[in-house]
Scaffold this motif. Structure first.
Motif, PDB file in Angstrom:
ATOM      1  N   ALA A 271      -7.771  -0.043   2.481  1.00  0.00           N
ATOM      2  CA  ALA A 271      -6.921   0.999   1.914  1.00  0.00           C
ATOM      3  C   ALA A 271      -6.139   0.466   0.721  1.00  0.00           C
ATOM      4  O   ALA A 271      -6.001   1.141  -0.304  1.00  0.00           O
ATOM      5  CB  ALA A 271      -5.971   1.532   2.984  1.00  0.00           C
TER       6      ALA A 271
ATOM      7  N   ALA B 277       0.559   3.818  -3.098  1.00  0.00           N
ATOM      8  CA  ALA B 277      -0.035   5.123  -2.798  1.00  0.00           C
ATOM      9  C   ALA B 277       0.975   6.249  -2.862  1.00  0.00           C
ATOM     10  O   ALA B 277       0.674   7.345  -3.333  1.00  0.00           O
ATOM     11  CB  ALA B 277      -0.684   5.085  -1.413  1.00  0.00           C
TER      12      ALA B 277
ATOM     13  N   TRP C 152      -1.850  11.646   2.259  1.00  0.00           N
ATOM     14  CA  TRP C 152      -1.381  10.294   2.010  1.00  0.00           C
ATOM     15  C   TRP C 152      -1.904   9.754   0.681  1.00  0.00           C
ATOM     16  O   TRP C 152      -1.159   9.433  -0.235  1.00  0.00           O
ATOM     17  CB  TRP C 152      -1.824   9.430   3.182  1.00  0.00           C
ATOM     18  CG  TRP C 152      -1.428   7.983   3.152  1.00  0.00           C
ATOM     19  CD1 TRP C 152      -2.250   6.932   3.350  1.00  0.00           C
ATOM     20  CD2 TRP C 152      -0.138   7.436   2.965  1.00  0.00           C
ATOM     21  NE1 TRP C 152      -1.559   5.751   3.275  1.00  0.00           N
ATOM     22  CE2 TRP C 152      -0.244   6.039   3.039  1.00  0.00           C
ATOM     23  CE3 TRP C 152       1.120   7.989   2.732  1.00  0.00           C
ATOM     24  CZ2 TRP C 152       0.829   5.184   2.889  1.00  0.00           C
ATOM     25  CZ3 TRP C 152       2.193   7.140   2.569  1.00  0.00           C
ATOM     26  CH2 TRP C 152       2.046   5.758   2.651  1.00  0.00           C
TER      27      TRP C 152
ATOM     28  N   TYR D  29       0.831  -1.206   0.000  1.00  0.00           N
ATOM     29  CA  TYR D  29       0.000   0.000   0.000  1.00  0.00           C
ATOM     30  C   TYR D  29       0.865   1.255   0.000  1.00  0.00           C
ATOM     31  O   TYR D  29       0.611   2.202  -0.741  1.00  0.00           O
ATOM     32  CB  TYR D  29      -0.918  -0.012   1.218  1.00  0.00           C
ATOM     33  CG  TYR D  29      -1.679   1.292   1.392  1.00  0.00           C
ATOM     34  CD1 TYR D  29      -2.580   1.719   0.434  1.00  0.00           C
ATOM     35  CD2 TYR D  29      -1.473   2.097   2.509  1.00  0.00           C
ATOM     36  CE1 TYR D  29      -3.283   2.901   0.582  1.00  0.00           C
ATOM     37  CE2 TYR D  29      -2.161   3.281   2.670  1.00  0.00           C
ATOM     38  CZ  TYR D  29      -3.058   3.678   1.708  1.00  0.00           C
ATOM     39  OH  TYR D  29      -3.742   4.859   1.840  1.00  0.00           O
TER      40      TYR D  29
ATOM     41  N   PHE E 161     -11.943   5.388   6.871  1.00  0.00           N
ATOM     42  CA  PHE E 161     -10.598   5.808   6.467  1.00  0.00           C
ATOM     43  C   PHE E 161      -9.712   5.905   7.702  1.00  0.00           C
ATOM     44  O   PHE E 161     -10.143   6.382   8.755  1.00  0.00           O
ATOM     45  CB  PHE E 161     -10.648   7.172   5.765  1.00  0.00           C
ATOM     46  CG  PHE E 161     -11.068   7.104   4.334  1.00  0.00           C
ATOM     47  CD1 PHE E 161     -10.132   7.046   3.316  1.00  0.00           C
ATOM     48  CD2 PHE E 161     -12.410   7.071   3.988  1.00  0.00           C
ATOM     49  CE1 PHE E 161     -10.518   6.976   1.996  1.00  0.00           C
ATOM     50  CE2 PHE E 161     -12.810   6.998   2.684  1.00  0.00           C
ATOM     51  CZ  PHE E 161     -11.867   6.942   1.665  1.00  0.00           C
TER      52      PHE E 161
ATOM     53  N   GLU F 294      -4.663   7.528   5.452  1.00  0.00           N
ATOM     54  CA  GLU F 294      -5.329   7.675   4.166  1.00  0.00           C
ATOM     55  C   GLU F 294      -5.835   9.097   3.935  1.00  0.00           C
ATOM     56  O   GLU F 294      -6.540   9.334   2.972  1.00  0.00           O
ATOM     57  CB  GLU F 294      -6.510   6.718   4.064  1.00  0.00           C
ATOM     58  CG  GLU F 294      -6.118   5.260   4.026  1.00  0.00           C
ATOM     59  CD  GLU F 294      -7.335   4.390   3.808  1.00  0.00           C
ATOM     60  OE1 GLU F 294      -7.756   4.260   2.655  1.00  0.00           O
ATOM     61  OE2 GLU F 294      -7.888   3.887   4.806  1.00  0.00           O
TER      62      GLU F 294
END
Length: 603
Positions: free
Chosen positions: A96, A49, A145, A45, A137, A141
């Motif tokens: 996420a 991200a 982010w 992640y 969330f 997040e």
């Protein structure tokens, strides 16, 4: 592979999930741990991200240009494999990870020109992202982010490609979604499918004109210079359209930092700088705007010696005499060309009264005529509207000056429509200058008692009658809004006749840089086209037409003295005309046409 229970992993996870950790720090840690823990949801992640901003810069012009699609694609494949496995611990990172992977996968599907299947795949991924909205969330997040704007940018790009693939014309309603998706960080790439299209740019300019003075919106940072330098995947010939389109998109979404963009354009000489500045002026940029140090934007363009930008500022109304610390723009001029522009701008200007009548004449133009003219060179009638507005905003000192200056960069059909507009407005004035030997615009009819040698542009709003031949000596421009009559005509440049064209002996169009356009009927015994494009309304009165003839075919018509190195020579034909010798075979020798003095008179 390092076992997942390694003591390094908990420390890495803790550092990656810090709410106050910077995106660059997460990217650094994720890069360092992806190979060691390729299946850990937190590392996956963080890697995906934190690289989302880079995915919209894949076209960075360096040796790592292909790194992001390849590495991100590998990470996505692993992420979807991990998500497909049951998770007994129900890790809170899974929602996420699913959100980030869905948007990243959609972006990958939309990066190159997609087909219908890729659009469908991207749409399914984005729908899956929205389906996870019910999931809470986490702190990591939040906006810094994984901002929701990434999803909105991907959805907007999907809509843009759908509009392109659904219709090649892209009617106005198809652009209505733009302002709902566009944001500062999306401008670099999100709407390239649309911004490159002339239909979008024409629509955007209309929208800006309607909104000017009543537009509201926050500041949008958009650096078209940085966009130019970094977007290496766009062909050079499309770069100008790309930057203009992105700038127009930014203007539609809100008010960009106009002064900052204009200042940067003054620091970098880009192709089409005047077009970018015109877009900023249309959006409300004051041509006399100043930076924080008090210097007008014009001073920066002058100091860099950018003649194109200086012309654009002056045309928009910038004051060259505005002083900062007892210095004006002339004091910053290091270029002879720029200094001349500024000196010309500071002279008293007496605009011709007929400029004010342009708009009235243009309203009387037949729309079909305007579309026909625009279609000649693959442009749009909106380009002509911009020319009209520019002349009305900054009237030239004379039409001759405009023809040799601001109008010299316009497409030939602009000159024809301007001439037709003045003719429909009833504007007439005596010619001033020597036709063919200097840029000359004649409002009314023109009669030349003798030959006409063209080495400079000539525009006639009425009829043109030449008692001798017309010889294009330097790929020049001849525009006649009415009818044209002459003994013969040789052209390598642009020739546009709004009415009929009548020639006594022959018409020779040579080479392919420009076009021969006769909207009415062409009457001539012999038409010769050697690698030359011609568009003629009525050819019924053309005796013979020779398309790309060889030397033998030409020899059957032209005398031997007209050839040089086995090909027709304009210089030799000119000498034959001057001496009164025949140019075509089996014809009685005419009287010398170059013997008398060149004279002009109004008909």
């Amino acid at each position: 592979m390092t076992p997942i229970s390694s003591p390094d992993l908990p420390r890495a996870q803790a550092e990656l999930l810090k709410p106050d950790s910077s995106n660059s720090n997460r990217r650094r840690v994720a890069d360092a741990h992806l190979k060691r823990y390729p299946r850990d949801p937190v590392v996956l992640y963080a890697y995906i991200a934190s690289h989302m901003r880079d995915t919209i810069k894949w076209s960075i012009g360096n040796d790592d240009r292909t790194r992001y699609p390849w590495a991100l694609g590998r990470a996505l494949a692993t992420a979807f494999e991990v998500l497909a496995q049951p998770d007994p611990e129900a890790s809170p990172i899974r929602p996420a990870l699913a959100r980030a992977t869905n948007v990243a996968a959609a972006l990958l599907a939309l990066e190159d020109r997609p087909d219908a299947a890729a659009l469908e795949q991207a749409g399914l991924r984005l729908d899956a992202y929205k389906a996870l909205d019910a999931q809470p969330f986490q702190d990591y997040e939040r906006e810094q982010w994984f901002p929701d704007s990434h999803y909105r940018a991907a959805r907007g790009r999907l809509r843009a490609w759908q509009a392109v693939l659904d219709s090649e014309t892209c009617a106005q309603p198809q652009f209505g979604f733009l302002s709902d998706y566009i944001e500062s960080r999306d401008l670099r790439w999100a709407f390239d499918p649309l911004v490159l299209r002339p239909q979008f740019q024409a629509w955007a300019r209309r929208e800006l004109r309607e909104r000017r003075g009543s537009r509201a919106g926050g500041a949008i940072e958009f650096d078209c210079v940085d966009s130019y330098r970094n977007h290496a995947t766009v062909p050079e010939k499309q770069m100008q359209a790309l930057i203009v389109g992105r700038l127009l998109a930014a203007l539609l979404a809100g008010m960009p930092n106009l002064v900052s963009n204009a200042w940067r354009l003054s620091l970098f000489k880009l192709p089409g700088t005047a077009i970018y500045l015109d877009a900023l002026f249309a959006a409300g940029l004051d041509p006399n705007a100043t930076m924080r140090d008090g210097h007008p934007l014009l001073h920066y363009a002058v100091e860099k010696g950018d003649t194109v930008a200086v012309q654009a500022y002056l045309a928009a109304g910038a004051d060259p005499l505005r002083e900062v610390g007892n210095d004006n723009a002339l004091d910053y001029a290091n270029s002879v060309a720029v200094k001349k522009l500024l000196e010309d701008a500071t002279r008293p200007r007496a605009a011709p009264a007929d400029v004010a009548q342009l708009h009235a004449g243009a309203k009387r133009l037949n729309p079909a005529e305007a579309d026909f003219c625009a279609g000649l060179y693959g442009d749009s009638t909106g380009d002509f509207d911009a020319t009209l507005a520019e002349l009305q905003r900054t009237p030239p000192q004379s039409w001759n000056d405009a023809l040799g200056g601001a109008l010299s960069q316009r497409a030939p059909w602009h000159h024809l429509l301007l001439a037709r507009s003045l003719a429909l407005a009833g504007v007439r004035q005596p010619p001033c200058g020597t036709p063919g030997r200097e840029p000359m615009w004649v409002c009314g009819d023109l009669h030349i008692n003798g030959p006409l040698e063209l080495s400079h542009p000539l525009v006639v709003t009425g009829d043109l009658t030449v008692d001798g031949p017309i010889l294009d000596c330097d790929e020049s421009l001849l525009v006649v809004a009415g009818s044209l009559k002459a003994r013969a005509l040789i052209t390598e440049g642009a020739l546009l006749v709004g009415g009929d064209c009548e020639l006594g002996e022959f018409l020779w169009g040579d080479y392919n840089d420009q076009q021969l356009i006769v909207r009415g009927a062409l009457s001539v015994p012999l038409l010769v086209l050697s690698d030359h494009v011609a568009r003629i309304g009525d050819e019924d009165r053309v005796g013979y037409r020779l398309d790309d003839p060889d030397q033998a075919g030409l020899s059957a018509w032209f005398v031997r003295q007209a050839f040089e190195n086995e090909w027709l020579s304009r210089d030799r034909i000119s000498r034959l005309f001057k001496s009164g010798q025949p140019v075509l075979r089996a014809r009685r020798a005419p009287t010398p046409v170059f013997a008398g003095a060149l004279s002009c008179s109004r008909m």
